[in-house]
Design a protein around this motif. Structure first.
Motif, PDB file in Angstrom:
ATOM      1  N   LYS A  95       0.643  -0.986  -0.043  1.00 28.44           N
ATOM      2  CA  LYS A  95       0.007  -0.128  -0.361  1.00 28.44           C
ATOM      3  C   LYS A  95       1.279   1.667  -0.014  1.00 28.44           C
ATOM      4  O   LYS A  95       0.544   1.937  -0.936  1.00 28.44           O
ATOM      5  N   GLY A  96       1.372   1.387   0.485  1.00 32.20           N
ATOM      6  CA  GLY A  96       2.660   2.687   1.086  1.00 32.20           C
ATOM      7  C   GLY A  96       3.145   3.257  -0.067  1.00 32.20           C
ATOM      8  O   GLY A  96       3.974   3.628  -0.879  1.00 32.20           O
ATOM      9  N   TRP A  97       4.653   1.956  -0.056  1.00 30.91           N
ATOM     10  CA  TRP A  97       5.419   2.044  -1.346  1.00 30.91           C
ATOM     11  C   TRP A  97       4.895   1.956  -2.461  1.00 30.91           C
ATOM     12  O   TRP A  97       5.363   3.473  -3.358  1.00 30.91           O
ATOM     13  N   SER A  98       4.211   1.384  -3.085  1.00 30.97           N
ATOM     14  CA  SER A  98       3.878   2.021  -4.223  1.00 30.97           C
ATOM     15  C   SER A  98       2.072   3.001  -4.883  1.00 30.97           C
ATOM     16  O   SER A  98       2.564   3.451  -5.420  1.00 30.97           O
ATOM     17  N   THR A  99       1.797   3.210  -3.605  1.00 29.74           N
ATOM     18  CA  THR A  99       0.921   4.422  -3.467  1.00 29.74           C
ATOM     19  C   THR A  99       1.901   5.296  -3.596  1.00 29.74           C
ATOM     20  O   THR A  99       1.745   6.426  -3.879  1.00 29.74           O
ATOM     21  N   GLU A 100       2.617   5.461  -3.111  1.00 30.86           N
ATOM     22  CA  GLU A 100       3.944   6.669  -3.196  1.00 30.86           C
ATOM     23  C   GLU A 100       4.842   6.812  -4.636  1.00 30.86           C
ATOM     24  O   GLU A 100       4.598   7.851  -5.327  1.00 30.86           O
ATOM     25  N   LEU A 101       5.469   5.572  -5.045  1.00 28.59           N
ATOM     26  CA  LEU A 101       5.728   5.860  -6.164  1.00 28.59           C
ATOM     27  C   LEU A 101       4.860   5.880  -7.642  1.00 28.59           C
ATOM     28  O   LEU A 101       5.302   6.757  -8.659  1.00 28.59           O
ATOM     29  N   GLY A 102       3.588   5.489  -7.105  1.00 28.64           N
ATOM     30  CA  GLY A 102       2.181   6.242  -8.175  1.00 28.64           C
ATOM     31  C   GLY A 102       2.007   7.280  -8.210  1.00 28.64           C
ATOM     32  O   GLY A 102       2.432   7.893  -9.211  1.00 28.64           O
ATOM     33  N   VAL A 103       2.686   8.100  -7.784  1.00 34.82           N
ATOM     34  CA  VAL A 103       2.208   9.146  -7.950  1.00 34.82           C
ATOM     35  C   VAL A 103       3.881  10.211  -8.412  1.00 34.82           C
ATOM     36  O   VAL A 103       3.908  11.266  -9.155  1.00 34.82           O
ATOM     37  N   GLU A 104       4.627   9.417  -7.970  1.00 34.14           N
ATOM     38  CA  GLU A 104       6.014   9.805  -8.441  1.00 34.14           C
ATOM     39  C   GLU A 104       6.103   9.255 -10.000  1.00 34.14           C
ATOM     40  O   GLU A 104       6.503  10.741 -10.943  1.00 34.14           O
ATOM     41  N   ILE A 105       5.780   8.890 -10.291  1.00 35.91           N
ATOM     42  CA  ILE A 105       5.581   8.294 -11.751  1.00 35.91           C
ATOM     43  C   ILE A 105       4.518   9.117 -12.625  1.00 35.91           C
ATOM     44  O   ILE A 105       4.182   9.750 -13.592  1.00 35.91           O
ATOM     45  N   ALA A 106       3.011   9.116 -12.348  1.00 38.08           N
ATOM     46  CA  ALA A 106       2.741  10.125 -12.558  1.00 38.08           C
ATOM     47  C   ALA A 106       2.936  11.449 -13.022  1.00 38.08           C
ATOM     48  O   ALA A 106       2.266  12.221 -13.911  1.00 38.08           O
ATOM     49  N   SER A 107       3.873  11.719 -11.805  1.00 32.84           N
ATOM     50  CA  SER A 107       4.663  13.442 -12.334  1.00 32.84           C
ATOM     51  C   SER A 107       5.147  13.360 -13.504  1.00 32.84           C
ATOM     52  O   SER A 107       5.729  13.840 -14.100  1.00 32.84           O
ATOM     53  N   LEU A 108       6.353  12.280 -12.996  1.00 29.75           N
ATOM     54  CA  LEU A 108       6.969  11.813 -14.397  1.00 29.75           C
ATOM     55  C   LEU A 108       6.228  11.900 -15.569  1.00 29.75           C
ATOM     56  O   LEU A 108       6.991  12.328 -16.988  1.00 29.75           O
ATOM     57  N   GLY A 109       4.978  11.270 -15.669  1.00 29.13           N
ATOM     58  CA  GLY A 109       4.691  10.796 -17.229  1.00 29.13           C
ATOM     59  C   GLY A 109       4.503  12.771 -17.334  1.00 29.13           C
ATOM     60  O   GLY A 109       4.142  12.935 -18.898  1.00 29.13           O
TER      61      GLY A 109
END
Length: 582
Positions: free
Chosen positions: A386-400
């Motif tokens: 839950k924690g690590w994957s959603t943190e990465l989700g924000v990072e990756i969406a921002s990179l997009g």
């Protein structure tokens, strides 16, 4: 993105070649006659991919620009959503992993997890509806009486009825012990009075009924969280013959105006403005939190999958744009920094997928086994997923957004929507700070790190498997990261015994460190499989998987060491900083 296409090849690689679902689950009694294996995986993934691409993905921008609204105690959802939910139900997707005794297909959880990823990639706001319904049904399955199971489960499993989770109240947040919603005995049922906020898909007309699971306090309840009970509060009451009767006294007051997931009706729900909402006790009195955590564990896995799903959607849109956008005479995908961003998006998405699917298989094994170590493993990894994957989700969406440049900052391209949608995932179902505190304070502390150390031994076995020249650099990088993880585990166990505040100050860093190392471990496992397959096949996924792992080890895994340094340092600067200076 209307052109979303699920990465079926990678999904099937993880399910059948990395997780070996046929070998590990196919022989279990529950799954023995279902044909679990590559043929079933391929058919399910392709059908879910078709539904996600053709039906759900075109609604993403619709839900964002024509959000849910509330008027006269009724929610109007975005155009097309009701029909799409009904198609999801017609395909049996609500009950994909549910008990066949109540109309489910009884398939392994990993198939439901893969479908959930696709729904979230296609439209995160839409995906919340089936996620909440599935979780509510699971809770009734685990804690309901036979009468309650008979009354609700078949209709919820079929998708004829929906489900919701009503926890939060204004001023309470994650501190459920101070809630004010009360339940007054009234014959064979209760009357509930109060107000709940942030109720995802709390009201709509897409299904015939909504089964709300509501936390409330009985008149003689103990103080705090020990005095919370759980109630089934249907939108429409039974008419006495199994049909829908009168409207219950639970109504939406408004929908929240949110940063993202506009298509998801996040409601303020009022109970008892009239005669009181009729509710039925689910489980034992004052055991509501224990019952609700059945749903919460499921929800937290699926929230992690939201981070994965939105990452895949953002990546697909970014890579498509990078192939088309020409600058300096070449497509920008050829530019080193753009390629760096895209690879950072891709490999972390692959790592999240491998982690989530692997632990979904562990969940099935835990449910079918009396071995407590399996459930301990699930409990340990859920907050990381839950924690690590959603943190990465924000990072990756921002990179997009960054890949799109200025075009990413305007709404017309749709890139910004992934970032706005993704931002809620680190917050709800327990903020990521709560996930980290739970990981260290409860999951690591309750067995003095034994479950964590057993996991580390599995990681070390993968290091040994990377014993050929092709994978030697991957094995070396993983070995170093695993050794550091073992050291931080020992450090935190000692800190928990000496000063829990010091341990909790490093909890977020441990969650992130463990996520990055677990991601490297699963990618290394993928590379071991891929290396062997390269001998018999020319499919590009196999050398591609090794290349992804190598990039992850060089560019991503190094982040784990910085998180470890915070833990080793004891976080004195954080603990000693006076709050009045802030």
């Amino acid at each position: 993105m209307e052109n979303y296409r699920a990465p079926v090849e990678d999904m099937q690689f993880v399910i059948d070649e990395l997780c070996e679902v046929g070998e590990r689950l196919g022989g279990l009694q529950r799954f023995a006659e279902l044909g679990v294996g590559p043929d079933l995986s391929g058919a399910l993934l392709e059908e879910s991919a078709r539904l996600s691409a053709e039906v759900i993905a075109p609604l993403r921008r619709v839900g964002d620009t024509q959000p849910a609204s509330c008027a006269e105690r009724k929610v109007q959802i975005s155009p097309g959503y009701a029909e799409a939910l009904q198609q999801l139900a017609a395909g049996g997707w609500y009950g994909i992993a549910a008990d066949p005794a109540h109309g489910g297909q009884g398939l392994p959880e990993v198939y439901g997890t893969a479908a959930c990823e696709m729904w979230n990639s296609a439209d995160m706001a839409f995906a919340l509806a089936p996620i909440l319904s599935i979780g509510a049904a699971m809770t009734i399955q685990a804690h309901g009486s036979e009468q309650q199971k008979s009354a609700y489960l078949e209709k919820m499993t079929s998708g004829e009825w929906a489900g919701s989770m009503c926890l939060t109240e204004s001023g309470a947040g994650s501190d459920l012990g101070v809630m004010k919603t009360r339940a007054v005995p009234d014959g064979d049922h209760y009357r509930l009075f109060g107000q709940k906020i942030y109720i995802t898909w709390g009201d709509h007309e897409a299904m015939d009924n909504i089964v709300h699971l509501v936390l409330a306090k009985l008149p003689d309840a103990p103080e705090g969280s020990r005095g919370i009970s759980l109630f089934i509060v249907p939108k429409y009451l039974d008419d006495g013959s199994g049909g829908l009767g009168e409207r219950n006294d639970i109504y939406p007051v408004s929908v929240e105006h949110k940063l993202g997931i506009h298509g998801s009706p996040t409601c303020v729900m009022a109970l008892g403005d009239d005669a009181g909402a009729v509710g039925y006790l689910l489980g034992e009195p004052n055991q509501g939190l224990a019952c609700m955590f059945t749903m919460m564990n499921e929800a937290r896995l699926k929230m992690g999958v939201q981070g994965l799903g939105v990452s895949e959607g953002a990546y697909q849109q970014a890579v498509a744009y990078a192939r088309e956008r020409v600058q300096g005479g070449v497509p920008i995908i050829e530019h080193a920094d753009v390629k760096r961003m895209l690879l950072t998006m891709r490999v972390q998405t692959e790592a999240m997928r491998a982690l989530a699917y692997t632990e979904a298989v562990t969940m099935d094994l835990a449910h079918q086994s009396a071995d407590p170590a399996l459930q301990a493993r699930v409990d340990l990894m859920i907050p990381v997923i839950k924690g690590w994957s959603t943190e990465l989700g924000v990072e990756i969406a921002s990179l997009g957004v960054q890949v799109h440049g200025g075009m990413g900052y305007v709404e017309e391209t749709g890139a910004a929507q992934y970032l706005r949608d993704a931002r809620i995932a680190p917050i709800y179902e327990g903020t990521n700070g709560i996930q980290a505190a739970d990981l260290v304070g409860r999951k690591l502390g309750r067995d003095q790190g034994a479950t964590m150390l057993a996991l580390i031994e599995e990681m070390k076995a993968t290091v040994t498997d990377c014993n050929n020249a092709e994978l030697a650099d991957i094995g070396t990088a993983l070995a170093s990261a695993v050794a550091t993880l073992a050291a931080t585990t020992t450090t935190l166990v000692e800190q928990l015994q000496e000063n829990r505040h010091t341990a909790q100050a490093g909890a977020y860093d441990f969650m992130m460190q463990l996520g990055y190392v677990a991601g490297a471990w699963h990618l290394a496992r993928s590379s071991v499989v891929a290396s062997a397959r390269c001998q018999q096949s020319e499919r590009s996924i196999y050398p591609g998987k090794i290349a992804s792992t190598r990039y992850y080890c060089e560019h991503i895994l190094v982040r784990a060491a910085s998180h470890a340094e915070v833990i080793f340092g004891g976080s004195a600067a954080l603990q000693n900083y006076p709050t009045e200076w802030m």
